[in-house]
Design a protein around this motif. Structure first.
Motif, short mmCIF file in Angstrom:
data_model
loop_
_atom_site.label_atom_id
_atom_site.label_comp_id
_atom_site.label_asym_id
_atom_site.label_seq_id
_atom_site.Cartn_x
_atom_site.Cartn_y
_atom_site.Cartn_z
N SER A 17 0.94 -1.20 0.18
CA SER A 17 -0.06 -0.07 -0.07
C SER A 17 0.72 1.20 -0.08
N LEU A 18 0.07 2.40 -0.46
CA LEU A 18 0.95 3.63 -0.44
C LEU A 18 -0.09 4.82 -0.22
N ARG A 19 0.32 5.77 0.37
CA ARG A 19 -0.65 6.97 0.40
C ARG A 19 0.04 8.26 -0.17
N LEU A 20 -0.23 8.63 -1.18
CA LEU A 20 0.01 9.75 -1.89
C LEU A 20 -0.60 10.88 -1.36
N SER A 21 0.31 12.19 -1.49
CA SER A 21 -0.44 13.52 -0.72
C SER A 21 -0.21 14.51 -1.82
N CYS A 22 -1.02 15.45 -1.91
CA CYS A 22 -0.93 16.62 -3.01
C CYS A 22 -1.28 17.80 -1.95
N THR A 23 -0.42 18.89 -2.05
CA THR A 23 -0.70 19.92 -1.38
C THR A 23 -0.06 21.09 -2.07
N THR A 24 -0.30 22.26 -1.72
CA THR A 24 0.17 23.69 -2.30
C THR A 24 0.31 24.65 -1.23
N SER A 25 1.33 25.46 -1.32
CA SER A 25 1.09 26.68 -0.52
C SER A 25 0.71 28.04 -1.25
N GLY A 26 0.12 27.83 -2.66
CA GLY A 26 -0.01 29.03 -3.41
C GLY A 26 -1.76 28.94 -3.39
N ARG A 27 -2.59 28.19 -2.92
CA ARG A 27 -3.83 28.41 -2.88
C ARG A 27 -4.69 27.45 -2.16
N THR A 28 -5.73 28.11 -1.39
CA THR A 28 -6.54 27.03 -0.73
C THR A 28 -7.32 26.11 -1.33
N LEU A 29 -7.25 24.76 -1.41
CA LEU A 29 -7.71 23.96 -2.24
C LEU A 29 -9.10 23.41 -1.69
N SER A 30 -9.84 24.18 -0.47
CA SER A 30 -10.96 23.64 0.14
C SER A 30 -12.26 23.85 -0.95
N ARG A 31 -12.05 24.88 -1.79
CA ARG A 31 -13.18 24.71 -2.42
C ARG A 31 -12.87 24.39 -4.13
N ASP A 32 -11.94 23.72 -4.23
CA ASP A 32 -11.52 23.05 -5.62
C ASP A 32 -11.85 21.63 -5.72
N THR A 33 -12.02 21.36 -6.95
CA THR A 33 -12.03 19.69 -7.19
C THR A 33 -10.51 19.19 -7.34
N VAL A 34 -10.28 18.26 -6.73
CA VAL A 34 -8.85 17.89 -7.04
C VAL A 34 -8.70 16.39 -7.62
N ARG A 50 -11.20 11.55 -8.49
CA ARG A 50 -11.09 12.89 -8.18
C ARG A 50 -12.19 12.98 -6.77
N ILE A 51 -11.92 14.24 -6.03
CA ILE A 51 -12.61 14.56 -5.13
C ILE A 51 -13.27 16.12 -5.19
N HIS A 52 -14.60 16.19 -4.78
CA HIS A 52 -15.15 17.49 -5.07
C HIS A 52 -14.99 18.24 -3.58
N TRP A 53 -15.05 19.65 -3.83
CA TRP A 53 -14.78 20.09 -2.49
C TRP A 53 -15.57 19.87 -1.21
N ASN A 54 -16.76 19.34 -1.42
CA ASN A 54 -17.65 18.89 -0.31
C ASN A 54 -17.06 17.35 0.25
N GLY A 55 -16.13 16.76 -0.38
CA GLY A 55 -15.63 15.58 0.16
C GLY A 55 -15.85 14.24 -0.61
N ARG A 72 -9.55 14.27 1.68
CA ARG A 72 -9.17 15.47 1.77
C ARG A 72 -9.04 15.99 3.26
N ASP A 73 -8.16 16.65 3.52
CA ASP A 73 -7.84 17.38 5.06
C ASP A 73 -7.88 18.94 4.78
N ASN A 74 -8.79 19.60 4.81
CA ASN A 74 -8.98 21.02 4.51
C ASN A 74 -7.85 21.75 5.64
N ASN A 75 -8.08 21.29 6.68
CA ASN A 75 -7.15 21.98 7.76
C ASN A 75 -5.70 22.06 7.13
N LYS A 76 -5.20 20.87 6.75
CA LYS A 76 -4.08 20.69 6.14
C LYS A 76 -3.66 21.05 4.77
#
Length: 124
Positions: A17-34, A50-55, A72-76
């Motif tokens: 198993s693996l868990r990949l992470s995706c983050t950025t310091s350039g934008r708040t992702l909480s309202r975006d689809t990723v 994909r994941i909707h902004w609502n989870g 997704r963890d919007n706090n992070k």
């Protein structure tokens, strides 16, 4: 321009198993689809899910949907792709991508910003 950063890739044996992470310091992702995509020398870039902004998440490939979880963890400000029971055919570069335009689909062109990718190699 927003740049996403993926991490968590590596070499793993089949069945692992693996868990990949995706983050950025350039934008708040909480309202975006990723979305998560993958690309290999034998396969053009394809949507994994994909994941909707609502989870709410959805998975694009029948061959992997039972083995994947996108959260997704919007706090992070981070989106995760957990992959279980990995198979050699899962070997690829995995990319995350985001869209703020309300796009909800699996076309790479629907996403405005991307990461550089993280390599996942599954040995048999």
């Amino acid at each position: 321009q927003v740049q996403l950063v993926e991490s968590g890739g590596g070499l793993v044996q089949a069945g692992g198993s693996l868990r990949l992470s995706c983050t950025t310091s350039g934008r708040t992702l909480s309202r975006d689809t990723v979305g998560w995509f993958r690309q290999s020398p034998v396969q053009e870039r394809e949507s994994v899910g994909r994941i909707h902004w609502n989870g709410a998440g959805t998975y694009s490939l029948d061959s992997v949907k039972s083995r994947l979880t996108i959260t997704r963890d919007n706090n992070k400000n981070t989106v995760y792709l957990k992959m279980e029971n990995l198979k050699p055919e899962d070997t690829a570069i995995y990319y995350c991508a985001g869209t703020s335009r309300g796009y909800w689909g699996d076309r790479p062109g629907g996403y405005e910003y991307w990461g550089q990718g993280t390599q996942v190699t599954v040995s048999s």
